[in-house]
Design a protein around this motif. Sequence first.
Motif, short mmCIF file in Angstrom:
data_model
loop_
_atom_site.label_atom_id
_atom_site.label_comp_id
_atom_site.label_asym_id
_atom_site.label_seq_id
_atom_site.Cartn_x
_atom_site.Cartn_y
_atom_site.Cartn_z
N MET A 182 0.84 -1.15 0.00
CA MET A 182 0.00 0.00 0.00
C MET A 182 0.90 1.23 0.00
O MET A 182 1.88 1.31 0.74
CB MET A 182 -0.88 -0.02 1.25
N HIS A 183 0.55 2.19 -0.84
CA HIS A 183 1.27 3.47 -0.92
C HIS A 183 0.27 4.55 -0.57
O HIS A 183 -0.74 4.72 -1.24
CB HIS A 183 1.82 3.66 -2.33
N TYR A 184 0.55 5.26 0.51
CA TYR A 184 -0.35 6.27 1.04
C TYR A 184 0.39 7.60 1.16
O TYR A 184 1.52 7.65 1.66
CB TYR A 184 -0.86 5.82 2.41
N ASP A 185 -0.23 8.67 0.70
CA ASP A 185 0.33 10.01 0.82
C ASP A 185 -0.27 10.64 2.08
O ASP A 185 -1.45 10.96 2.13
CB ASP A 185 -0.02 10.85 -0.41
N ARG A 186 0.54 10.77 3.13
CA ARG A 186 0.04 11.31 4.41
C ARG A 186 -0.45 12.74 4.29
O ARG A 186 -1.47 13.10 4.85
CB ARG A 186 1.15 11.25 5.46
N ARG A 187 0.31 13.57 3.59
CA ARG A 187 -0.06 14.98 3.48
C ARG A 187 -1.42 15.14 2.80
O ARG A 187 -2.27 15.88 3.25
CB ARG A 187 1.01 15.77 2.73
N ALA A 188 -1.62 14.43 1.72
CA ALA A 188 -2.87 14.52 0.96
C ALA A 188 -3.96 13.62 1.54
O ALA A 188 -5.12 13.73 1.14
CB ALA A 188 -2.63 14.15 -0.50
#
Length: 82
Positions: A1-7
Amino acid sequence: MHYDRRAQQLLRFDQYEDGDFTRAEDDRLDLELSLLGSDRENEIVLFNAADEAALRVSHARYFQSIEEIALATARSQGPFAC
């Protein structure tokens, strides 16, 4: 899983067959290396779950906004006594 924390956005969600842990680890490492120097706040994680539905419950923040989680929590707790 690749998650963008900021967005707060799920960017990639891959599923692997049971026993494919080595491939999953290799793919995770490749992704992490490809993202070096990225301006995103990347979170790359591997999870093991019975199925996607179980993962969506145990790690809801990757699939729902904070507002959706708060609303679901409030609904599950019912009205508060005063």
